[in-house]
Structure formats: structure tokens, C-alpha cells
Design a protein around this motif. Structure first.
Motif, PDB file in Angstrom:
ATOM      1  N   TYR A 103       0.824  -1.204   0.000  1.00 58.03           N
ATOM      2  CA  TYR A 103       0.000   0.000   0.000  1.00 58.03           C
ATOM      3  C   TYR A 103       0.856   1.250   0.000  1.00 58.03           C
ATOM      4  CZ  TYR A 103      -4.495  -2.270   0.831  1.00 58.03           C
ATOM      5  OH  TYR A 103      -5.642  -2.989   0.691  1.00 58.03           O
ATOM      6  N   SER A 104       0.392   2.284  -0.693  1.00 57.80           N
ATOM      7  CA  SER A 104       0.933   3.631  -0.517  1.00 57.80           C
ATOM      8  C   SER A 104      -0.251   4.586  -0.553  1.00 57.80           C
ATOM      9  CB  SER A 104       1.964   3.972  -1.599  1.00 57.80           C
ATOM     10  OG  SER A 104       1.344   4.233  -2.829  1.00 57.80           O
ATOM     11  N   PHE A 105      -0.190   5.623   0.208  1.00 60.47           N
ATOM     12  CA  PHE A 105      -1.286   6.599   0.292  1.00 60.47           C
ATOM     13  C   PHE A 105      -2.633   5.914   0.586  1.00 60.47           C
ATOM     14  CE2 PHE A 105       2.046   8.116  -2.462  1.00 60.47           C
ATOM     15  CZ  PHE A 105       2.359   9.349  -1.892  1.00 60.47           C
ATOM     16  N   GLY A 106      -2.573   4.889   1.427  1.00 65.69           N
ATOM     17  CA  GLY A 106      -3.805   4.251   1.858  1.00 65.69           C
ATOM     18  C   GLY A 106      -4.473   3.358   0.838  1.00 65.69           C
ATOM     19  N   ARG A 107      -3.795   3.048  -0.262  1.00 64.60           N
ATOM     20  CA  ARG A 107      -4.408   2.148  -1.243  1.00 64.60           C
ATOM     21  C   ARG A 107      -3.349   1.232  -1.854  1.00 64.60           C
ATOM     22  NH1 ARG A 107      -5.909   6.722  -5.883  1.00 64.60           N
ATOM     23  NH2 ARG A 107      -5.651   4.967  -7.295  1.00 64.60           N
ATOM     24  N   PRO A 108      -3.769   0.069  -2.334  1.00 65.76           N
ATOM     25  CA  PRO A 108      -2.778  -0.849  -2.916  1.00 65.76           C
ATOM     26  C   PRO A 108      -2.141  -0.251  -4.175  1.00 65.76           C
ATOM     27  CG  PRO A 108      -5.023  -1.780  -3.067  1.00 65.76           C
ATOM     28  CD  PRO A 108      -5.135  -0.460  -2.380  1.00 65.76           C
ATOM     29  N   LEU A 109      -0.882  -0.575  -4.408  1.00 63.80           N
ATOM     30  CA  LEU A 109      -0.225  -0.105  -5.629  1.00 63.80           C
ATOM     31  C   LEU A 109      -1.063  -0.499  -6.848  1.00 63.80           C
ATOM     32  CD1 LEU A 109       3.551  -1.035  -5.065  1.00 63.80           C
ATOM     33  CD2 LEU A 109       2.383   1.136  -4.602  1.00 63.80           C
ATOM     34  N   ALA A 110      -1.703  -1.686  -6.773  1.00 59.93           N
ATOM     35  CA  ALA A 110      -2.467  -2.204  -7.911  1.00 59.93           C
ATOM     36  C   ALA A 110      -3.701  -1.367  -8.215  1.00 59.93           C
ATOM     37  CB  ALA A 110      -2.887  -3.651  -7.649  1.00 59.93           C
ATOM     38  N   SER A 111      -3.990  -0.360  -7.374  1.00 61.74           N
ATOM     39  CA  SER A 111      -5.174   0.458  -7.642  1.00 61.74           C
ATOM     40  C   SER A 111      -4.831   1.707  -8.451  1.00 61.74           C
ATOM     41  CB  SER A 111      -5.844   0.862  -6.326  1.00 61.74           C
ATOM     42  OG  SER A 111      -5.038   1.808  -5.636  1.00 61.74           O
ATOM     43  N   TYR A 112      -3.541   1.973  -8.670  1.00 66.37           N
ATOM     44  CA  TYR A 112      -3.159   3.164  -9.431  1.00 66.37           C
ATOM     45  C   TYR A 112      -3.198   2.876 -10.924  1.00 66.37           C
ATOM     46  CZ  TYR A 112      -1.614   5.220  -5.065  1.00 66.37           C
ATOM     47  OH  TYR A 112      -1.579   5.729  -3.800  1.00 66.37           O
ATOM     48  N   GLN A 113      -3.925   3.692 -11.659  1.00 66.70           N
ATOM     49  CA  GLN A 113      -4.041   3.430 -13.100  1.00 66.70           C
ATOM     50  C   GLN A 113      -2.682   3.511 -13.793  1.00 66.70           C
ATOM     51  OE1 GLN A 113      -6.122   6.165 -15.850  1.00 66.70           O
ATOM     52  NE2 GLN A 113      -7.397   4.406 -16.362  1.00 66.70           N
ATOM     53  N   ALA A 114      -1.829   4.424 -13.315  1.00 63.92           N
ATOM     54  CA  ALA A 114      -0.503   4.541 -13.934  1.00 63.92           C
ATOM     55  C   ALA A 114       0.226   3.199 -13.873  1.00 63.92           C
ATOM     56  CB  ALA A 114       0.317   5.612 -13.218  1.00 63.92           C
ATOM     57  N   LEU A 115       0.025   2.458 -12.787  1.00 62.25           N
ATOM     58  CA  LEU A 115       0.692   1.161 -12.649  1.00 62.25           C
ATOM     59  C   LEU A 115      -0.117   0.056 -13.334  1.00 62.25           C
ATOM     60  CD1 LEU A 115       2.060   1.337  -8.994  1.00 62.25           C
ATOM     61  CD2 LEU A 115       2.977   2.302 -11.103  1.00 62.25           C
ATOM     62  N   LYS A 116      -1.440   0.148 -13.251  1.00 60.72           N
ATOM     63  CA  LYS A 116      -2.282  -0.869 -13.903  1.00 60.72           C
ATOM     64  C   LYS A 116      -1.991  -0.940 -15.401  1.00 60.72           C
ATOM     65  CE  LYS A 116      -6.706  -0.498 -12.662  1.00 60.72           C
ATOM     66  NZ  LYS A 116      -7.884   0.284 -12.218  1.00 60.72           N
ATOM     67  N   HIS A 117      -1.811   0.221 -16.008  1.00 63.15           N
ATOM     68  CA  HIS A 117      -1.543   0.214 -17.450  1.00 63.15           C
ATOM     69  C   HIS A 117      -0.203  -0.433 -17.754  1.00 63.15           C
ATOM     70  CE1 HIS A 117      -4.730   3.247 -19.033  1.00 63.15           C
ATOM     71  NE2 HIS A 117      -5.227   2.321 -18.251  1.00 63.15           N
ATOM     72  N   ARG A 118       0.743  -0.261 -16.853  1.00 64.39           N
ATOM     73  CA  ARG A 118       2.036  -0.940 -17.079  1.00 64.39           C
ATOM     74  C   ARG A 118       1.881  -2.439 -16.909  1.00 64.39           C
ATOM     75  NH1 ARG A 118       6.389   2.870 -14.250  1.00 64.39           N
ATOM     76  NH2 ARG A 118       7.798   1.173 -14.808  1.00 64.39           N
ATOM     77  N   PHE A 119       1.074  -2.835 -15.944  1.00 67.35           N
ATOM     78  CA  PHE A 119       0.824  -4.264 -15.792  1.00 67.35           C
ATOM     79  C   PHE A 119       0.133  -4.840 -17.035  1.00 67.35           C
ATOM     80  CE2 PHE A 119       1.636  -3.586 -11.254  1.00 67.35           C
ATOM     81  CZ  PHE A 119       2.381  -4.722 -10.972  1.00 67.35           C
TER      82      PHE A 119
END
Ligand code: FAD
Ligand code: FAD
Lengths: 432, 383
Positions: free
Chosen positions: B263-279
Motif C-alpha cells: 500500500y501507498s497513500f492508503g491504497r494498494p499499488l495495484a489500484s493506481y491506473q498509472a501502474l495498472k496500465h504498465r501491468f
């Protein structure tokens, strides 16, 4: 498709292949040099002549017993399998074919009809499509709703046995010469957006529909916008249940994303050294490098090799995705991988083409149109990542639906659609 | 990895997977970092009992596959090797064993028996240091001398060269290529272990200085080995890409799990669209890599005329996007991804080494451009 036909009843693929080969040789015109398919920029009379010619070719397939290979025989199809379709596509290499019927008429429109239409609706339209009588359009996008399709604002209001439609659809390619539209519309404004939609079919050329054409940046005027004013659609032309249009739309989008691998459409294999290739791989770029005098340049040769790799990667990924879905080893959502790959590969190939062509694609002489086309293609490169749903939406679907990552925050979730905010750019730009 | 496996293939996969998990978990791999062989005695011979060394060998020579598709079976094993970043001379010994079995003859029976049993190790000596003719160039020379042959040249990097009892060496002879089977103990052979990025896989430089060999050392037709060498390269690339894809699969799996748990900023990394698009991009590269590695294995079995093409396509794609995928996995792990303690680097190493050996992506793109041009010329000649 043809799951209801027992394999024993089906013509063996090799026999079918030979029959198709013979028939094509005797009936189908050859593609010949200069044969174009895809988005073109033609004067209207020429465009209409090509449309008429494609209707004739589709009719030819119908008369020869080769229309709708994987459609059920009940609706005028041939009830064959993917393997037959693959064989036919190989044999079709080098011939003309009814390109405009493949997308969006057969996939996704006819595919959606097949899946959700009543028996009467299918009887009324699928044979007509396969005969070459009906060209269909998707009325999905609106000035204010593209990626967020469920935010559709074209309204349909019930009046007795009819529905009355008002609103506007946009970005339809070739609506001005097409016959029918498959239309997503809002039938309920008091529920959250996904629960208030319904799907209708309607003739495009009728008094309540005004079509205006939009010029694309490459000069093509195939893009259209339709303005619907009190268009009356009988309830018998509604597809799927009232307010359940999102169920239809979800499968509609699935079909749209599998356009490049669906067994329903024709896709002639391009011959390259006797081997099937997946559209333009290295071969035509090699020609381009030669014309540009760069055949000895290792940098240019590496680009040719890269293009070959990417086309093969797209082909093999599509096969894997289709096999995974067909074998029920993964969800339908995997087609988003194919959609993303198509956008990524296509844009890279266009860039490689522009780079190999060099200055000649930026400024060219009259007799050098083929090289000049590389430049024009480059300007419209992003069509591959926007049309048919954007690559960003595909990435969202992969992350959320395939990898199961948390959904994006949506401020319209659970809110009656009437109360959902929309921005000032919703459609204002559409009419310039 | 392939989608449709037979029951026997499932069994091969399952026993390999369980054996690797038991014997070489990542904690053990870390300890093997300073082991000169990269694996314990006994590890390899037990693996041989599971079938690791006999899949490309004919039954008459004591080998046998589980599905009539030995290379396909071996690709499954290689995939598991990648997922486990497992040690051992898998590629090198198998390519040599397959070649010897195809050559046949009395001389190979005993050698193959020992290779299949995991009692001896063979190394495939094809690559040369910075060949003048570019990728695949061979400058080692073998010349007939009396009834014997004399071999001179340098091969590097040779996978498990310092652990091998035998070398299968590709050399030039007159206008053509010849392959010779050279005992490691022969006079004139110098083996120098190399440092390497991989934690457990070993490489060496092997120099042959006027090594004198009997005529029986020649494998196949002297001067006519080109087609056989190409086949060996295809097999090596199929094994290599399958293993790289296995490593990518594991690295991606670890990273998706991390993104969900961290988690960062109270949410899982997997919830950030910037990271989801990389995934999403990584998933696309991964699935395309699976598809291409499989297609190369299938072509090697069914379509010899396209085997070289698909092997190069697979290598060019996996060799380019694979390392990118691994580096993205490191990036998305943040600081922890750069530590020795974390497992991620085990897979990064395997993929990075694979990308560089047996032709870089660029080498294979150029090979494909040559192929496209050759086909074009053939088409023109026909017309
Ligand atoms: C050649 C072509 C043919 C077409 N044919 C048809 C047709 O026949 N029928 C039809 O109905 N439509 C058609 N379209 C329209 C097409 O489906 C839409 O353009 C597309 O879905 C994008 O919608 P939009 O243009 O409204 O862009 P928007 O949805 O406004 O998107 C703008 C940008 O924002 C990004 N974006 C939007 N939402 C998100 C999000 N949640 N997360 C991340 N990024 C986001 C998009 O990816 C895009 O880059 C066609 C388009 C083209 C280019
Ligand atoms: C060589 C090196 C030297 C260092 N030296 C020091 C030092 O001297 N002192 C010190 O205090 N620290 C030091 N650091 C730590 C460094 O500052 C952190 O590693 C870095 O800030 C990332 O934090 P993290 O490792 O916890 O990763 P995380 O914060 O867990 O991030 C993991 C991944 O998620 C991404 N991510 C996280 N949140 C978001 C978001 N909201 N939006 C999009 N992406 C997001 C990150 O970009 C990263 O890719 C060092 C690190 C390294 C590698």
C-alpha cells in the motif's frame, strides 16, 4: 456459431479447401496491382461504385454457397468450422473480396444479432446481410460518450408498440452508404447508467435521421454523424430486454475486440514466400527499404526484421487468446490483449514505414503515391489505438478484468443517470 | 507454456516442479552462488531419472519422450527451470544428446547412456567470441591429418564448459562445417571458467589448440554439418526461450502479488491506473512471449521449413520484451527489488543472460530480414 452441427455431417476441410479453390478460380476477380482495401479517400462516385462492387462480391459468395462460412445454415450460413474458415482465408489470398461487409456488418453487428436476436429478427436480417443486401453500422459512440459508452444519452421513449428515438451518434465510418444501424440508447434515466440502456435496430435512411459527414485529417469523408429526431422504431426491432442493453453491449464489445481473429469474417491470408502471413509483415517493408535505396543499411534491415517479428507476435498471441477462450481456460476478457496488441503493433509498423520511406513520405511526386501514402498513414497512425475502443480502455480491462486489480474510482457508480455530471467538452467539439 | 498437455506431460511437469521446489528453493540457489558447479552432485542424476536428459534421444539409445514430441516435452521442463531459476546444464547437454542420437552409429551408444543417466555432462560448443562474420560465424578449424583430425579454435561462452566431460564442437572444414565430439581431457584443451550474471548457471571459455582426434570423433558428414547445426540452433533457441518465458512468468506473478499487497497513500499499488496500465503492457508481452515460444516448439516439430524463422521470431521478441518486463518488475517493487535477498533478481538474471546468448534480438531481426529477402528473391525467380 456451428456448435449445433455434428462434426460427422461436415465436409472434410481438405475437400472443402479444394472445392473453394476451384470455385474462387472460376468466379472471383483477382485483386491485381493497386487493389486497395481499408480506409480510402475517394471521390463519392468512386466510393459508391466500390460499395456496389462489394455488394456484388458478397452476392457472388452467397450464390456460390460460400457466404457466412461459420453462420448456421438456418440463417443462410454454411454451418462450417473455424478450420474451414482458415482454409478459405488461405485460398482467398490474391482475390478481391467484400471488404466493407466484414467490419462492422458481419462482426460485430451480425454476430450480435446471432447472439441476441429473436428467430424472426435473425431470419429477417442475417440472410439479407449474407446476400449482400444489407450493410450495417454501429451506432455506439456519441459526442459525449465514447470510451464511457454506458453514458449514452440518445433517448428512446416508449409510445404504444413503438419507441421514439432522439439524440446523436458519431464516428460511424460509411453510414452515408449503409443500410441499417445497431443503436444503443437510453430507456431509463432514473437508474444507474448501466441499467437504463436498450439496443435497437433501425434503417439509416429515413426522414428522422440527418447524416452529416466529417472530414478526417487525411481528407477522408467517411466519418459520419447522425442526428436522430423523433425516429420511430417498432418494439419488434428491439434487441434484448428493455433496460438490459448493457448485457448486449458487453458482448457487442467482445465481438468488436475479436474482429481480427473472429471465424465469422473473411481475412485473406497474404502470400509471402508461400507462407501465410498476418497482413503486412516484413515483405512490403523490405520493398520500401529497397525503393528508398536502404537495402544495404543494417539499420533499415533491422526495422524490416522487427516488423516481421511484431506481425508474427500478433498472430500467435491472437491464436493463443482464441484457443484459451474456446477451450474455456480463460475469460472472454482476454480479447483485450489482442485489441491492445493490434494497436501497439499497428502503430509501430506505421512508424517503421514512415521511417523507411524517409523524406519521400513527407514530400512526394505525383508518380510516387505509394510512398506518399506512408506519410498520410503516419498522420492517421492513432486510428489503430482509438477506433473500436481505445487502447487505454483495453489496458483498463486487462488490469481489472484479467488481472483482477481494483477498479478505477467511478463517480457515477450507483447514481441515477439523470444526476451524473458531464463536462463541457461533451460534443461541443463535434460540429466544429 | 502450452495450453493443452497430455496426462503424461502433466506428470513430467508436475514431478519436475515438485523436485525443483524441494531441492533447489530460492534459499538454496542463493547458497549455490559460490559453488563452482552451481549444483550439488546427485542433483543432476536424479533429474535425469525424471527424464531431463533423455527427451531428445531415440529409444534405441536409451532415450524417449513422453508424448512423441521430445522437444515439446523438453520445452515444458525448460519452462519449469525458468520458473524456478533452476541450476544445471539443461540446454547444453540436451542439444548434444539430440545431435548424437540423430547421428547414430555404435560409437554414440555408450556416450548417450552416460548422458541420459546424468552421469556425464556434454557441452554444446557453437558460439565463438566476437565472430568476425557476425552472428553465427565459425572460425574454429578442423583439418584431416593422416587418419586423424586436428581441431583449433576458441568457443565462448560455453554453457557448463567446466563441468562437461565432452564437447560437441562446430568447426570449419574446407568449404563446409564439421562437428567433432571432443573428450574434455584431450591434450590441447584449455577450459577457463567465466564470471557470469546467473547465480547458478555456469559458463566457460574453451580453447582447442591443435587437438588431435580420431576419425571416429566426427559426428555426421564432415563438411556437411550446416543443416544439422541449424537444427541444433533451433532446438537450443526453443529451450532457451521456453526457459526465459518461465522466468518471466514467475517474475510477473511475484510482482502482481506485490502490487496487491503493498500500500501507498492508503491504497494498494495495484489500484493506481498509472501502474495498472504498465501491468497490462507486461501481461501482453508475457502472453505474446508464451505464444511465440510455443509456436517455435511446434514449428520445430511440424514445419521444419519454418522452424528457423519462428525460433528467430521468438528469440527476437522474448529477448527484447523479456528483459524490459523484468526491469519493470524491479521498478514496481521499489527499493526491495534491487536487493539480493529478494527473489526477483534470480529471474532477471536468467532472462538477461538468455537475451544475450545465442544471438541478441538484433542478430535475430537481421536474420529475419535476410530470410524475408531470400523469400522475396525466390518468389521473383518463380514469376
Ligand atoms: C476510424 C474510427 C472508426 C470508428 N468507427 C466507429 C463506429 O463505426 N461506430 C461508433 O459508434 N464509433 C466509432 N468510432 C468511435 C470510437 O469507438 C471512439 O472514438 C472511441 O471509443 C473513443 O471515444 P471518444 O472518441 O469519445 O474518446 P474519449 O472516450 O473521450 O477518450 C479520449 C481519451 O481519453 C482516454 N480515456 C477515456 N476514458 C478513460 C479512462 N477511464 N481511463 C483511461 N483513459 C481514458 C481515451 O483512451 C482517449 O485516449 C470510430 C473511431 C475511429 C477513430
Ligand atoms: C540505491 C538506492 C539508494 C537509496 N538511498 C536511500 C537513502 O539514503 N535514504 C533513504 O531514506 N532512502 C533511500 N532509498 C530508498 C528510496 O528512496 C525508495 O526506495 C523509494 O522512495 C521508493 O520507495 P519504496 O522502495 O518503499 O517503494 P514503494 O513506495 O513501495 O513503491 C513501489 C513502486 O510503486 C510505485 N508507486 C508507489 N506509490 C505510487 C503512486 N501513488 N502512484 C504511482 N506509483 C506509485 C513506485 O514508483 C514504485 O515503482 C534508496 C533506494 C535505492 C534503490
Amino acid at each position: 456459431m456451428s456448435a449445433d452441427v455434428k462434426p460427422v455431417d461436415i465436409e472434410p476441410v481438405e475437400e472443402f479447401r479444394l472445392r473453394a479453390r476451384r470455385w474462387l478460380r472460376e468466379n472471383m476477380p483477382l485483386a491485381g496491382p493497386g487493389y486497395r482495401r481499408g480506409l480510402t479517400t475517394l471521390p463519392d462516385e468512386e466510393e459508391l461504385a466500390e460499395v456496389a462492387e462489394e455488394r456484388r462480391l458478397q452476392r457472388l459468395l452467397w450464390d456460390g454457397g460460400f457466404a457466412g462460412l461459420c453462420f448456421p445454415t438456418e440463417y443462410g450460413g454454411q454451418g462450417l468450422t473455424q478450420a474451414h474458415a482458415d482454409a478459405f482465408n488461405k485460398e482467398l489470398a490474391g482475390y478481391r473480396y467484400p471488404f466493407r461487409f466484414q467490419i462492422p456488418t458481419i462482426v460485430p453487428c451480425a454476430a450480435v444479432l446471432l447472439e441476441f436476436g429473436t428467430h424472426e429478427q435473425k431470419l429477417a436480417h442475417i440472410p439479407a446481410i449474407l446476400r449482400g443486401d444489407e450493410l450495417w453500422m454501429q451506432f455506439l459512440s456519441e459526442p459525449g460518450a465514447g470510451s464511457d459508452l454506458a453514458g449514452s444519452r440518445t433517448s428512446a421513449v416508449r409510445q404504444g408498440d413503438d419507441w421514439v428515438l432522439n439524440g446523436s451518434k458519431i464516428w460511424t465510418t460509411g453510414a452515408w452508404w449503409s443500410d441499417w444501424g445497431l443503436c444503443l440508447a437510453r430507456t431509463n434515466w432514473d437508474v444507474p447508467k448501466h441499467r437504463g440502456l436498450s439496443v435497437f435496430m433501425l434503417p439509416i435512411h429515413q426522414p428522422g435521421i440527418e447524416i452529416s459527414r466529417i472530414e478526417m485529417l487525411n481528407g477522408s469523408k467517411e466519418f459520419c454523424q447522425e442526428f436522430l429526431t423523433d425516429v420511430v422504431v417498432p418494439d419488434s426491432d428491439r434487441i434484448g430486454a428493455v433496460d438490459d442493453g448493457w448485457t448486449v453491449a458487453t458482448r457487442w464489445l467482445f465481438h468488436e475486440r475479436s474482429i481480427h481473429s473472429s471465424p465469422l469474417t473473411l481475412r485473406p491470408a497474404v502470400a509471402s514466400g508461400g507462407h501465410e502471413s498476418y497482413g503486412e509483415g516484413g515483405a512490403s517493408l523490405l520493398e520500401l527499404a529497397e525503393v528508398a535505396g536502404r537495402l544495404d543499411d543494417p539499420g533499415a534491415r533491422e526495422l524490416v526484421g522487427e516488423a516481421h517479428v511484431l506481425k508474427a507476435a500478433q498472430r500467435e498471441l491472437d491464436r493463443r487468446v482464441q484457443a484459451t477462450i474456446a477451450g474455456r481456460k480463460g475469460s472472454d476478457q482476454l480479447v483485450s490483449l489482442s485489441r491492445l496488441m493490434q494497436g501497439v503493433v499497428s502503430t509501430r509498423l506505421t512508424t517503421i514505414g514512415y521511417e523507411l520511406a524517409g523524406a519521400d513520405a513527407a514530400a512526394w511526386a505525383d508518380d510516387d503515391e505509394a510512398v506518399g501514402a506512408r506519410g498520410v498513414n503516419y498522420l492517421t497512425r492513432q486510428v489503430a489505438c482509438v477506433g473500436g475502443g481505445t487502447t487505454e480502455m483495453a489496458r483498463n480491462a486487462i488490469a481489472e478484468r484479467v488481472l483482477g486489480m481494483p477498479r478505477e474510482l467511478a463517480l457515477d457508480r450507483g447514481v441515477p443517470f439523470r444526476e451524473v455530471r458531464s463536462g463541457s467538452a461533451g460534443g461541443a467539439a463535434a460540429r466544429g | 507454456m502450452k495450453l493443452d498437455l497430455t496426462a503424461d506431460q502433466e506428470l513430467l511437469l508436475d514431478t519436475t516442479r515438485r523436485y525443483l521446489a524441494d531441492v533447489v528453493p530460492t534459499a538454496v540457489l542463493r547458497k549455490l552462488r559460490d559453488d563452482p558447479d552451481g549444483y550439488e552432485p546427485g542433483y543432476w542424476s536424479t533429474g535425469a531419472e525424471l527424464g531431463w536428459t533423455s527427451l531428445l534421444v531415440a529409444e534405441e539409445h536409451g532415450g524417449g519422450s513422453v508424448s512423441d514430441d521430445g522437444l515439446g516435452d523438453l520445452a515444458l521442463v525448460a519452462h519449469e527451470f525458468g520458473r524456478a531459476a533452476a541450476p544445471g546444464p539443461l540446454l547444453t547437454t540436451n542439444v548434444v544428446a539430440g545431435a548424437l542420437s540423430r547421428a547414430g552409429g555404435d560409437a554414440v551408444a555408450e556416450t548417450l547412456g552416460a548422458l541420459c543417466a546424468g552421469e556425464s555432462v556434454a557441452a554444446w560448443c557453437w558460439s565463438e567470441p566476437r565472430p568476425k562474420g557476425g552472428f553465427g560465424g565459425i572460425e574454429a578449424v578442423a583439418e584431416p591429418a593422416g587418419g586423424d583430425w586436428v581441431l583449433s579454435g576458441v568457443k565462448s561462452p560455453v554453457e557448463h564448459g567446466a563441468q562437461a566431460d565432452l564437447f560437441l564442437v562446430t568447426a570449419r572444414s574446407g568449404d563446409g562445417l564439421v562437428q567433432l565430439l571432443v573428450p574434455a581431457a584431450s591434450a590441447g584443451v584449455t577450459v577457463t571458467p567465466l564470471k557470469t550474471l546467473d547465480v547458478t548457471r555456469r559458463f566457460a571459455r574453451v580453447a582447442f589448440d591443435a587437438v588431435r582426434l580420431p576419425a571416429a570423433a566426427v559426428v555426421g558428414e564432415p563438411g556437411g554439418a550446416a543443416a544439422e547445426v541449424e537444427r541444433q540452433l533451433v532446438e537450443a533457441l526453443v529451450i532457451q526461450t521456453a526457459e526465459m518465458v518461465g522466468a518471466l512468468d514467475k517474475a510477473f506473478e511475484l510482482t502482481v502479488a506485490w502490487a496487491n499487497d503493498r500500500y501507498s497513500f492508503g491504497r494498494p499499488l495495484a489500484s493506481y491506473q498509472a501502474l495498472k496500465h504498465r501491468f497490462a503492457d507486461m501481461k501482453m508481452w508475457l502472453e505474446a512471449s508464451h505464444a511465440l515460444a510455443d509456436a517455435a516448439a511446434v514449428a520445430a516439430r511440424d514445419e521444419p521449413a519454418r522452424a528457423g524463422e519462428l525460433a528467430s521470431v521468438a528469440k527476437a521478441y522474448v529477448g527484447h520484451y523479456g528483459p524490459e518486463l523484468c526491469q519493470d518488475c524491479v521498478q514496481l517493487h521499489g527499493g526491495i527489488g534491487l536487493t539480493f535477498e529478494h527473489d526477483l533478481h534470480l529471474y532477471l538474471r536468467r532472462v538477461a543472460v538468455g537475451a544475450a546468448l545465442l544471438g541478441t534480438p538484433r542478430d535475430h531481426r537481421l536474420r529475419l530480414a535476410d530470410l524475408v529477402e531470400r523469400r522475396r528473391d525466390e518468389r521473383k525467380a518463380e514469376a
